[in-house]
Design an enzyme around this catalytic site. Structure first.
Site, mmCIF file in Angstrom:
data_model
loop_
_atom_site.group_PDB
_atom_site.id
_atom_site.type_symbol
_atom_site.label_atom_id
_atom_site.label_comp_id
_atom_site.label_asym_id
_atom_site.label_seq_id
_atom_site.Cartn_x
_atom_site.Cartn_y
_atom_site.Cartn_z
ATOM 1 N N GLY A 22 0.829 -1.216 0.000
ATOM 2 C CA GLY A 22 0.000 0.000 0.000
ATOM 3 C C GLY A 22 0.858 1.259 0.000
ATOM 4 N N GLU A 60 10.209 9.339 -29.058
ATOM 5 C CA GLU A 60 11.344 8.990 -29.946
ATOM 6 C C GLU A 60 11.088 7.655 -30.641
ATOM 7 O OE1 GLU A 60 15.264 10.146 -29.156
ATOM 8 O OE2 GLU A 60 14.673 11.673 -27.689
HETATM 9 C C1 FAD Z 1 5.944 13.560 -23.083
HETATM 10 C C2 FAD Z 1 6.254 13.598 -24.542
HETATM 11 C C3 FAD Z 1 7.366 14.281 -24.990
HETATM 12 C C4 FAD Z 1 7.654 14.362 -26.351
HETATM 13 N N1 FAD Z 1 8.726 15.104 -26.784
HETATM 14 C C5 FAD Z 1 8.878 15.342 -28.114
HETATM 15 C C6 FAD Z 1 9.870 16.263 -28.580
HETATM 16 O O1 FAD Z 1 10.629 16.851 -27.800
HETATM 17 N N2 FAD Z 1 9.951 16.498 -29.905
HETATM 18 C C7 FAD Z 1 9.132 15.892 -30.809
HETATM 19 O O2 FAD Z 1 9.260 16.168 -32.007
HETATM 20 N N3 FAD Z 1 8.194 15.003 -30.400
HETATM 21 C C8 FAD Z 1 8.041 14.710 -29.081
HETATM 22 N N4 FAD Z 1 7.074 13.832 -28.646
HETATM 23 C C9 FAD Z 1 6.223 13.168 -29.626
HETATM 24 C C10 FAD Z 1 6.479 11.677 -29.700
HETATM 25 O O3 FAD Z 1 7.686 11.419 -30.340
HETATM 26 C C11 FAD Z 1 5.257 11.018 -30.369
HETATM 27 O O4 FAD Z 1 4.202 11.088 -29.416
HETATM 28 C C12 FAD Z 1 5.522 9.606 -30.800
HETATM 29 O O5 FAD Z 1 6.411 9.566 -31.878
HETATM 30 C C13 FAD Z 1 4.228 8.868 -31.189
HETATM 31 O O6 FAD Z 1 3.463 9.617 -32.071
HETATM 32 P P1 FAD Z 1 1.896 9.852 -31.760
HETATM 33 O O7 FAD Z 1 1.787 10.332 -30.366
HETATM 34 O O8 FAD Z 1 1.326 10.696 -32.830
HETATM 35 O O9 FAD Z 1 1.264 8.409 -31.818
HETATM 36 P P2 FAD Z 1 0.714 7.663 -33.128
HETATM 37 O O10 FAD Z 1 1.716 7.742 -34.213
HETATM 38 O O11 FAD Z 1 -0.668 8.162 -33.410
HETATM 39 O O12 FAD Z 1 0.627 6.180 -32.601
HETATM 40 C C14 FAD Z 1 -0.504 5.642 -31.905
HETATM 41 C C15 FAD Z 1 -0.342 4.126 -31.831
HETATM 42 O O13 FAD Z 1 -0.336 3.592 -33.165
HETATM 43 C C16 FAD Z 1 0.796 2.781 -33.357
HETATM 44 N N5 FAD Z 1 1.230 2.858 -34.760
HETATM 45 C C17 FAD Z 1 1.338 3.959 -35.556
HETATM 46 N N6 FAD Z 1 1.779 3.623 -36.756
HETATM 47 C C18 FAD Z 1 1.991 2.274 -36.745
HETATM 48 C C19 FAD Z 1 2.468 1.313 -37.681
HETATM 49 N N7 FAD Z 1 2.854 1.679 -38.902
HETATM 50 N N8 FAD Z 1 2.544 0.023 -37.285
HETATM 51 C C20 FAD Z 1 2.170 -0.362 -36.050
HETATM 52 N N9 FAD Z 1 1.728 0.492 -35.124
HETATM 53 C C21 FAD Z 1 1.637 1.792 -35.458
HETATM 54 C C22 FAD Z 1 1.845 3.356 -32.415
HETATM 55 O O14 FAD Z 1 2.833 2.388 -32.102
HETATM 56 C C23 FAD Z 1 1.003 3.704 -31.205
HETATM 57 O O15 FAD Z 1 0.801 2.580 -30.401
HETATM 58 C C24 FAD Z 1 6.805 13.712 -27.284
HETATM 59 C C25 FAD Z 1 5.679 13.006 -26.827
HETATM 60 C C26 FAD Z 1 5.383 12.954 -25.483
HETATM 61 C C27 FAD Z 1 4.147 12.226 -25.045
#
Ligand code: FAD
Length: 403
Positions: free
Chosen positions: A362, A385
């Protein structure tokens, strides 16, 4: 007749010289040990007392930021001529790991600065850009790296931010989302397309300074974990910069993004590794102190096995993260190992942090316990990333012989 020391693989065999002595991947050199121990002390003395407040207030303490700069943590690989530490990529990875043991949010600040922003400038910056921006990064300024957009996450090169040629410069219009360090940053690497019809070949990287007209840091996200690290939207509204602010070649931004993120994901592997190590330390200490049925819970076999499993997963992650970083420093191909180490370390962090909460019972479910925060912080490792699926996609491509 065989005599002693005639094993041809023995380095002691007469007349046999190994090309290089086998070296344990996780063994640290004297300099690396000193660096790690100094950072551990710093993290305990200067970061640990602030962790809870910074998490609650979603804010990085300004005094701490100054100390990180003074200690050289914001310019680890920046050459001494620009005021940096002149260290290796492995040093940067070691710093991210060590700081993340105590606070993965501060680990991310150090990670983005060193493995993405300074890295891109070191590799692609002109002499003038290096002089101007690396010196600032090492001495006073935080950097941010802006690739993601609302419609361009995993498919990062679907970005819509537009850079139009205007006179001697470019006018940028669009919105970036999820940008780490944005609130603290003075320098941003922003990716935009100069030609939407050219697909990824239009993508170009720009250096944009805070305060440039038409550039605004927007809404800050209210997050599950790494809450002290700022994650904001960026708004570019006719933000005009001279052509000298292009980083690398026009149309080669995709290459900068791919190559920096290849290295960056080793940094995230290190962040997750440090987080898991921090969670295990807390779990071990608690298991020795907490008594039930008249004995410390560490004496129950089920608890011992749980701690052993955590330590084993951490060791696997450490080997992979260190190997990827050392491959990078040796100038070898490290792309597959980088994706693998992030994939494994982020899984390990989630699992180890979850088990650590259970070890606390807990007491692990409330904010007084450091493992509660580490459990929340761990989730991000499988997302940014490149999500875990994107890491698997990279690994699969390389395993199957693609480039
Ligand atoms: C706290 C935080 C800090 C960040 N910092 C930065 C930063 O400094 N600079 C920057 O540029 N970005 C940054 N990001 C962005 C981050 O890199 C993205 O959130 C990440 O790349 C995923 O993209 P998305 O959120 O659009 O998810 P989506 O691309 O929409 O993905 C959603 C789901 O679909 C899956 N998916 C998508 N395409 C496929 C495929 N072809 N095959 C199988 N599965 C797939 C993914 O694996 C995931 O499970 C940050 C994000 C967060 C949450």
């Amino acid at each position: 007749m065989a005599t002693e020391n005639q094993n041809p693989l023995s380095t002691d065999a007469p007349g046999h010289a190994m090309p290089h002595a086998a070296h344990p991947i996780t063994e640290l050199s004297e300099e690396e040990l000193l660096f790690r121990d100094t950072l551990r002390q710093f993290a305990q003395d200067e970061i640990a007392p602030l962790v809870r407040r910074m998490d609650e207030e979603q804010h990085i303490d300004e005094g701490l930021l100054r100390k990180l700069i003074e200690l050289g943590l914001m310019g680890i690989e920046i050459p001494e001529e620009f005021g940096g530490g002149g260290g290796t990529f492995f040093d940067a990875v070691l710093a991210v790991e060590t700081i993340s043991e105590v606070d993965p949010a501060i680990g991310l600040l150090v990670d983005v600065q060193n493995t993405l922003v300074a890295k891109a400038l070191l590799r692609w910056g002109t002499t003038e850009q290096k002089q101007k921006y690396l010196t600032r990064l090492a001495a006073e300024t935080v950097g941010a790296y802006a690739l993601s957009e609302a419609g361009a996450g995993s498919d990062a090169f679907a970005l819509q931010t537009r850079a139009e040629r205007r006179g001697n410069g470019y006018a940028l219009n669009g919105r970036k989302v999820w940008i780490s360090n944005a609130k603290e940053a003075g320098i941003f690497i922003v990716f935009a397309t100069v030609d939407p019809g050219a697909g990824y070949k239009g993508i170009t990287a720009f250096l944009i300074e805070k305060g440039t007209p038409g550039f605004t840091v927007g809404r800050k996200e209210d997050k599950l974990g790494i809450r002290a690290s700022s994650t904001c939207e960026l708004i570019l509204d006719d933000c005009t910069v001279p052509a000298a602010q292009v980083l690398g070649d026009v149309g080669k931004g995709y290459k900068i993004a791919i190559e920096t993120l290849n290295e960056g994901r080793i940094g995230i592997g290190a962040q997750m590794l440090g987080l898991a190590e921090g969670a295990l330390k807390h779990a071990v200490q608690h298991a020795k102190e907490r008594k039930q049925f008249g004995r410390p819970i560490a004496e129950f076999q089920a608890m011992r096995f749980q701690l052993a499993e955590m330590a084993t997963e951490i060791e696997a992650a450490r080997l992979m993260v260190y190997n990827a970083a050392r491959l990078r420093d040796a100038g070898r191909d490290f792309r597959k190992e980088a994706a693998m180490c992030k994939y494994v370390a982020s899984k390990a962090a989630e699992h180890v942090a979850s088990l650590a909460v259970e070890v606390f019972g807990g007491a692990g479910f409330v904010k007084d316990a450091p493992v509660e925060k580490l459990y929340r912080d761990a989730k991000i490792g499988t997302i940014y990333e490149g999500t875990s699926f994107m890491q698997l996609a990279t690994i699969a491509k390389l395993v199957l012989g693609g480039e």
